[in-house]
Design a protein around this motif. Structure first.
Motif, PDB file in Angstrom:
ATOM      1  N   GLY A  14      31.829  38.939   2.797  1.00 14.61           N
ATOM      2  CA  GLY A  14      31.855  39.670   4.044  1.00 14.61           C
ATOM      3  C   GLY A  14      32.952  40.717   4.153  1.00 14.61           C
ATOM      4  N   TRP A  15      33.906  40.713   3.232  1.00 14.38           N
ATOM      5  CA  TRP A  15      34.976  41.704   3.264  1.00 14.38           C
ATOM      6  C   TRP A  15      34.470  43.050   2.752  1.00 14.38           C
ATOM      7  N   PRO A  16      35.107  44.159   3.141  1.00 15.58           N
ATOM      8  CA  PRO A  16      34.771  45.444   2.517  1.00 15.58           C
ATOM      9  C   PRO A  16      34.938  45.343   1.009  1.00 15.58           C
ATOM     10  N   CYS A  17      33.967  45.849   0.285  1.00 16.94           N
ATOM     11  CA  CYS A  17      33.964  45.725  -1.173  1.00 16.94           C
ATOM     12  C   CYS A  17      33.797  47.105  -1.805  1.00 16.94           C
ATOM     13  N   ALA A  18      34.697  47.458  -2.699  1.00 21.85           N
ATOM     14  CA  ALA A  18      34.547  48.716  -3.423  1.00 21.85           C
ATOM     15  C   ALA A  18      33.588  48.578  -4.597  1.00 21.85           C
ATOM     16  N   ASP A  19      33.413  47.363  -5.112  1.00 27.20           N
ATOM     17  CA  ASP A  19      32.620  47.175  -6.324  1.00 27.20           C
ATOM     18  C   ASP A  19      31.421  46.260  -6.132  1.00 27.20           C
ATOM     19  N   ARG A  20      31.147  45.853  -4.879  1.00 26.79           N
ATOM     20  CA  ARG A  20      29.987  45.004  -4.620  1.00 26.79           C
ATOM     21  C   ARG A  20      29.332  45.431  -3.313  1.00 26.79           C
ATOM     22  N   HIS A  21      28.020  45.517  -3.320  1.00 27.98           N
ATOM     23  CA  HIS A  21      27.282  45.732  -2.089  1.00 27.98           C
ATOM     24  C   HIS A  21      27.156  44.404  -1.331  1.00 27.98           C
ATOM     25  N   HIS A  22      26.665  44.486  -0.111  1.00 25.75           N
ATOM     26  CA  HIS A  22      26.553  43.277   0.698  1.00 25.75           C
ATOM     27  C   HIS A  22      25.177  42.628   0.524  1.00 25.75           C
ATOM     28  N   SER A  23      25.023  41.436   1.064  1.00 28.35           N
ATOM     29  CA  SER A  23      23.966  40.503   0.684  1.00 28.35           C
ATOM     30  C   SER A  23      22.551  41.061   0.839  1.00 28.35           C
ATOM     31  N   ALA A  24      21.825  41.083  -0.266  1.00 30.05           N
ATOM     32  CA  ALA A  24      20.407  41.455  -0.264  1.00 30.05           C
ATOM     33  C   ALA A  24      19.816  41.018  -1.603  1.00 30.05           C
ATOM     34  N   TYR A  25      18.742  40.213  -1.542  1.00 27.28           N
ATOM     35  CA  TYR A  25      18.155  39.607  -2.744  1.00 27.28           C
ATOM     36  C   TYR A  25      16.633  39.652  -2.637  1.00 27.28           C
ATOM     37  N   LEU A  26      16.006  40.234  -3.650  1.00 30.24           N
ATOM     38  CA  LEU A  26      14.548  40.312  -3.677  1.00 30.24           C
ATOM     39  C   LEU A  26      14.016  39.278  -4.663  1.00 30.24           C
ATOM     40  N   TYR A  27      13.275  38.299  -4.134  1.00 29.13           N
ATOM     41  CA  TYR A  27      12.642  37.279  -4.970  1.00 29.13           C
ATOM     42  C   TYR A  27      11.199  37.670  -5.221  1.00 29.13           C
ATOM     43  N   ARG A  28      10.785  37.581  -6.486  1.00 31.18           N
ATOM     44  CA  ARG A  28       9.400  37.830  -6.854  1.00 31.18           C
ATOM     45  C   ARG A  28       8.805  36.563  -7.443  1.00 31.18           C
ATOM     46  N   ALA A  44      19.688  52.478   0.037  1.00 34.20           N
ATOM     47  CA  ALA A  44      20.004  53.232  -1.171  1.00 34.20           C
ATOM     48  C   ALA A  44      19.702  52.426  -2.430  1.00 34.20           C
ATOM     49  N   SER A  45      20.051  51.152  -2.413  1.00 32.72           N
ATOM     50  CA  SER A  45      19.814  50.305  -3.591  1.00 32.72           C
ATOM     51  C   SER A  45      18.321  50.158  -3.855  1.00 32.72           C
ATOM     52  N   TYR A  46      17.553  50.008  -2.794  1.00 37.12           N
ATOM     53  CA  TYR A  46      16.105  49.864  -2.951  1.00 37.12           C
ATOM     54  C   TYR A  46      15.506  51.132  -3.544  1.00 37.12           C
ATOM     55  N   LYS A  47      15.925  52.294  -3.017  1.00 41.21           N
ATOM     56  CA  LYS A  47      15.426  53.571  -3.538  1.00 41.21           C
ATOM     57  C   LYS A  47      15.790  53.737  -5.001  1.00 41.21           C
ATOM     58  N   ALA A  48      17.014  53.407  -5.353  1.00 42.67           N
ATOM     59  CA  ALA A  48      17.474  53.554  -6.735  1.00 42.67           C
ATOM     60  C   ALA A  48      16.700  52.667  -7.694  1.00 42.67           C
ATOM     61  N   ALA A  49      16.195  51.525  -7.189  1.00 44.18           N
ATOM     62  CA  ALA A  49      15.443  50.604  -8.050  1.00 44.18           C
ATOM     63  C   ALA A  49      14.053  51.124  -8.390  1.00 44.18           C
ATOM     64  N   LEU A  75      16.903  50.609   6.292  1.00 47.43           N
ATOM     65  CA  LEU A  75      15.776  50.195   5.457  1.00 47.43           C
ATOM     66  C   LEU A  75      14.464  50.435   6.190  1.00 47.43           C
ATOM     67  N   MET A  76      14.423  50.101   7.480  1.00 49.58           N
ATOM     68  CA  MET A  76      13.197  50.328   8.250  1.00 49.58           C
ATOM     69  C   MET A  76      12.892  51.821   8.359  1.00 49.58           C
ATOM     70  N   GLN A  77      13.926  52.640   8.525  1.00 46.92           N
ATOM     71  CA  GLN A  77      13.692  54.088   8.542  1.00 46.92           C
ATOM     72  C   GLN A  77      13.142  54.553   7.200  1.00 46.92           C
ATOM     73  N   GLY A  78      13.661  53.982   6.119  1.00 41.99           N
ATOM     74  CA  GLY A  78      13.151  54.330   4.804  1.00 41.99           C
ATOM     75  C   GLY A  78      11.701  53.920   4.616  1.00 41.99           C
ATOM     76  N   PHE A  79      11.357  52.732   5.076  1.00 45.27           N
ATOM     77  CA  PHE A  79       9.958  52.296   4.981  1.00 45.27           C
ATOM     78  C   PHE A  79       9.042  53.244   5.763  1.00 45.27           C
ATOM     79  N   TRP A  80       9.516  53.700   6.902  1.00 47.56           N
ATOM     80  CA  TRP A  80       8.743  54.662   7.701  1.00 47.56           C
ATOM     81  C   TRP A  80       8.582  55.988   6.951  1.00 47.56           C
ATOM     82  N   LEU A  81       9.704  56.582   6.544  1.00 44.54           N
ATOM     83  CA  LEU A  81       9.659  57.926   5.971  1.00 44.54           C
ATOM     84  C   LEU A  81       8.997  57.959   4.603  1.00 44.54           C
TER      85      LEU A  81
END
Length: 260
Positions: A14-28, A44-49, A75-81
């Protein structure tokens, strides 16, 4: 044939992280995809993937801390656009639904603009949710218990936080999200697991690793490491090797994809 995997978009605490993004995990799980938590910068991470914007079948928000929900709006704005068309259910703690819907409207992500049906559902402890071939069972944890005891009189919220058990065919996968104590995992460990994705931020690693020792877990992915344990990752890995000698352990990094 599509296999089973977890894509780690953000693994920080939960702290500000320079080298880690915050919690998000996609299970397939074969053809079904479940996104757990939307810490920033998930858009941004989703787009980059390079993933399809129709990839995600359901979003689960484990609790309402900003490092787990703060990226949902973009993310919702991205799904829309980007022209998502598949219906998208979002399951989260009940008291977050109305404020988040209101925030989406205030940011002009109006339902009328979306090419997909966006719906919100309240998580209920031990009430399974079916998504494609996956059965998801949420379990309450004690992650927010201290805050509830301290602040509920002033801020009368429900203070709900959930972990998740996901079952697809013969596969059983557990995601701790944030917990208050290792014993919160007990319902997830009632039967053998193919994968446990487990946080290491809110207690000493030794406490969790001793609790997991001897359990029937085929693989552990440790994530959400507290800053001290991340900065001393070599020591944390040594502890895992010593205390969990029979279980392969991975310490997740941003963007890492892990098959199971």
């Amino acid at each position: 044939m599509v296999g089973n995997s977890i894509k780690c978009f953000g693994v920080g605490d939960g702290w500000p992280c320079a080298d880690r993004h915050h919690s998000a995990y996609l299970y397939r799980f074969g053809g079904s995809s479940i996104l757990i938590d939307c810490g920033e910068p998930i858009s941004a991470s989703y787009k980059a993937a390079g993933l399809s914007y129709d990839e995600v079948d359901r979003i689960l928000i484990s609790h309402l801390h900003s490092d787990h929900v703060g990226g949902l709006f973009m993310l919702m704005q991205g799904f829309w656009l980007e022209g998502r068309t598949k219906p998208l259910p979002v399951s989260m703690p009940r008291e977050g639904i109305q404020p988040i819907q209101q925030m989406l409207r205030l940011s002009t992500v109006f339902p009328e603009l979306l090419q997909f049906k966006l719906s919100f559902e309240a998580l209920r402890a031990k009430r399974p949710i079916a998504t494609g071939q996956v059965l998801i069972t949420p379990y309450l944890t004690t992650h927010l218990e201290q805050l509830r005891q301290t602040f509920q009189a002033r801020y009368p919220y429900r203070y709900e936080a959930f972990s998740f058990l996901m079952e697809a065919g013969n596969h059983r996968v557990a995601h701790s999200a944030d917990i208050g104590k290792p014993e919160d995992l007990e319902p997830l460990l009632a039967r053998p697991l193919d994968l446990l994705t487990c946080e290491l931020a809110h207690f000493e690693p030794e406490a969790m690793m001793n609790y997991l020792a001897g359990r029937e877990i085929a693989r552990i992915v440790f994530m959400h490491l507290g800053r001290e344990h991340w900065e001393n990752l070599a020591r944390t890995k040594r502890l895992a090797a010593e205390l969990l000698p029979g279980i392969p352990c991975t310490f997740a990094k941003n963007g890492q994809e892990i098959a199971f």
